[in-house]
Design a protein around this motif. Structure first.
Motif, mmCIF file in Angstrom:
data_model
loop_
_atom_site.group_PDB
_atom_site.id
_atom_site.type_symbol
_atom_site.label_atom_id
_atom_site.label_comp_id
_atom_site.label_asym_id
_atom_site.label_seq_id
_atom_site.Cartn_x
_atom_site.Cartn_y
_atom_site.Cartn_z
ATOM 1 N N ASN A 35 0.825 -1.206 0.000
ATOM 2 C CA ASN A 35 0.000 0.000 0.000
ATOM 3 C C ASN A 35 0.863 1.261 0.000
ATOM 4 N N GLY A 36 1.860 1.296 0.870
ATOM 5 C CA GLY A 36 2.689 2.488 0.982
ATOM 6 C C GLY A 36 3.466 2.782 -0.290
ATOM 7 N N LEU A 37 4.066 1.743 -0.882
ATOM 8 C CA LEU A 37 4.891 1.949 -2.073
ATOM 9 C C LEU A 37 4.058 2.365 -3.274
ATOM 10 N N PHE A 38 3.031 1.583 -3.602
ATOM 11 C CA PHE A 38 2.304 1.830 -4.846
ATOM 12 C C PHE A 38 1.330 2.994 -4.728
ATOM 13 N N LEU A 39 0.813 3.258 -3.520
ATOM 14 C CA LEU A 39 -0.028 4.436 -3.355
ATOM 15 C C LEU A 39 0.821 5.702 -3.437
ATOM 16 N N GLY A 40 2.010 5.662 -2.836
ATOM 17 C CA GLY A 40 2.905 6.812 -2.930
ATOM 18 C C GLY A 40 3.373 7.070 -4.354
ATOM 19 N N MET A 41 3.525 5.995 -5.130
ATOM 20 C CA MET A 41 4.002 6.124 -6.505
ATOM 21 C C MET A 41 2.876 6.247 -7.522
ATOM 22 N N LEU A 42 1.632 6.346 -7.052
ATOM 23 C CA LEU A 42 0.495 6.377 -7.980
ATOM 24 C C LEU A 42 0.603 7.535 -8.966
ATOM 25 N N VAL A 71 9.314 10.516 -10.113
ATOM 26 C CA VAL A 71 9.763 9.294 -9.428
ATOM 27 C C VAL A 71 10.367 9.628 -8.064
ATOM 28 N N VAL A 72 11.181 10.663 -8.013
ATOM 29 C CA VAL A 72 11.812 11.051 -6.740
ATOM 30 C C VAL A 72 10.753 11.458 -5.724
ATOM 31 N N PHE A 73 9.816 12.296 -6.147
ATOM 32 C CA PHE A 73 8.764 12.728 -5.226
ATOM 33 C C PHE A 73 7.851 11.563 -4.849
ATOM 34 N N GLY A 74 7.602 10.663 -5.801
ATOM 35 C CA GLY A 74 6.782 9.498 -5.485
ATOM 36 C C GLY A 74 7.412 8.617 -4.420
ATOM 37 N N LEU A 75 8.721 8.384 -4.533
ATOM 38 C CA LEU A 75 9.419 7.593 -3.519
ATOM 39 C C LEU A 75 9.430 8.322 -2.176
ATOM 40 N N ALA A 76 9.542 9.661 -2.218
ATOM 41 C CA ALA A 76 9.503 10.434 -0.975
ATOM 42 C C ALA A 76 8.146 10.298 -0.293
ATOM 43 N N VAL A 77 7.082 10.332 -1.090
ATOM 44 C CA VAL A 77 5.739 10.158 -0.522
ATOM 45 C C VAL A 77 5.581 8.744 0.033
ATOM 46 N N ALA A 78 6.095 7.744 -0.690
ATOM 47 C CA ALA A 78 6.015 6.365 -0.202
ATOM 48 C C ALA A 78 6.753 6.209 1.127
ATOM 49 N N ASP A 106 1.992 15.439 0.872
ATOM 50 C CA ASP A 106 2.001 14.136 0.199
ATOM 51 C C ASP A 106 0.810 14.009 -0.743
ATOM 52 N N SER A 107 -0.387 14.353 -0.229
ATOM 53 C CA SER A 107 -1.584 14.258 -1.058
ATOM 54 C C SER A 107 -1.509 15.211 -2.243
ATOM 55 N N SER A 108 -0.982 16.401 -2.022
ATOM 56 C CA SER A 108 -0.881 17.389 -3.101
ATOM 57 C C SER A 108 0.060 16.899 -4.195
ATOM 58 N N ILE A 109 1.163 16.247 -3.809
ATOM 59 C CA ILE A 109 2.112 15.740 -4.808
ATOM 60 C C ILE A 109 1.460 14.673 -5.674
ATOM 61 N N VAL A 110 0.761 13.735 -5.040
ATOM 62 C CA VAL A 110 0.095 12.667 -5.802
ATOM 63 C C VAL A 110 -0.953 13.256 -6.731
ATOM 64 N N LEU A 111 -1.793 14.157 -6.214
ATOM 65 C CA LEU A 111 -2.839 14.759 -7.040
ATOM 66 C C LEU A 111 -2.238 15.567 -8.191
ATOM 67 N N ALA A 112 -1.145 16.271 -7.931
ATOM 68 C CA ALA A 112 -0.530 17.099 -8.969
ATOM 69 C C ALA A 112 -0.018 16.247 -10.123
ATOM 70 N N PHE A 113 0.632 15.118 -9.815
ATOM 71 C CA PHE A 113 1.174 14.294 -10.903
ATOM 72 C C PHE A 113 0.081 13.497 -11.610
ATOM 73 N N VAL A 114 -1.001 13.150 -10.901
ATOM 74 C CA VAL A 114 -2.141 12.545 -11.590
ATOM 75 C C VAL A 114 -2.750 13.550 -12.565
ATOM 76 N N ALA A 115 -2.887 14.810 -12.130
ATOM 77 C CA ALA A 115 -3.403 15.856 -13.020
ATOM 78 C C ALA A 115 -2.475 16.068 -14.214
ATOM 79 N N LEU A 116 -1.155 16.040 -13.980
ATOM 80 C CA LEU A 116 -0.202 16.167 -15.088
ATOM 81 C C LEU A 116 -0.329 14.988 -16.058
#
Length: 207
Positions: A35-42, A71-78, A106-116
């Protein structure tokens, strides 16, 4: 592989009842790590996928380094994963800010890259490199926009406006998410936009 990572993140968004405490003890740690890895890297996996499929998007052509930032930010969120049985040796943002601020970031980073990723998908659809590229992406584009758009809006409202969606709305949004794998499956097996059917046939021959 990017497609597989993205779908793994989609699976992780549903979580597990009771913060994984109801899972069997030998599996709990692995479930939490998944959960932590793949949700952070979503967000990162979705953006990287849309940046290069079916062709490099205009965003990726102008900013090719953005994939590695994702990728760097995703791993940081994970690394910020906070679950009962999972240690946090790779915490990043919470070391320099409070836990609440780190969670919002963390949530903002994931949402931002999904939007991108959605923006890259739209750019490939409306400004394709060729007619073949647009044909490949048509079903995937509309399935992803309709399937991912409403849950993304819901997540943004929850994060920034304190919106609490009722159970019936959660059920509808979870059902709508099924349009994403359905659109990819249709494009893969009917329009052959990826070589997965060929790989399956060769794999069956080897077996």
């Amino acid at each position: 592989w990017l497609l597989a990572c993205f779908f793994a993140g989609i699976i992780a968004t549903s979580g597990f009842p009771g913060d994984y405490r109801t899972a069997p003890a030998p599996l709990r740690l692995w479930l939490e790590a998944y959960n932590g890895l793949f949700l952070g890297m979503l967000g990162a996996s979705f953006y990287c996928l849309c940046a290069v499929f079916p062709a490099r998007s205009p965003i990726d052509r102008r900013l090719p380094w953005l994939k590695w930032v994702a990728v760097v930010f995703g791993l940081a969120v994970a690394g910020e994963t906070n679950l009962p049985d999972l240690a946090r040796p790779f915490t990043t943002f919470s070391r320099v800010m409070g836990a609440q601020a780190a969670g919002q970031l963390d949530s903002s980073i994931v949402l931002a890259f999904v939007a991108l990723g959605l923006a890259s998908l739209a750019a490939n659809y409306y400004f394709p490199s060729g007619p073949e590229s647009r044909r490949k992406i048509r079903v995937i584009f509309w399935g992803t926009v309709v399937g991912l758009g409403p849950p993304l809006i819901r997540a943004a409202l929850q994060q920034y406006a304190g919106f609490q969606s009722p159970d019936w709305l959660e059920t509808i949004l979870n059902a709508v998410l099924l349009l994403i794998p359905a659109s990819f499956a249709s494009a893969v097996f009917k329009q052959r936009v990826l070589d997965i059917p060929v790989l399956l046939q060769r794999g069956a021959r080897y077996v």
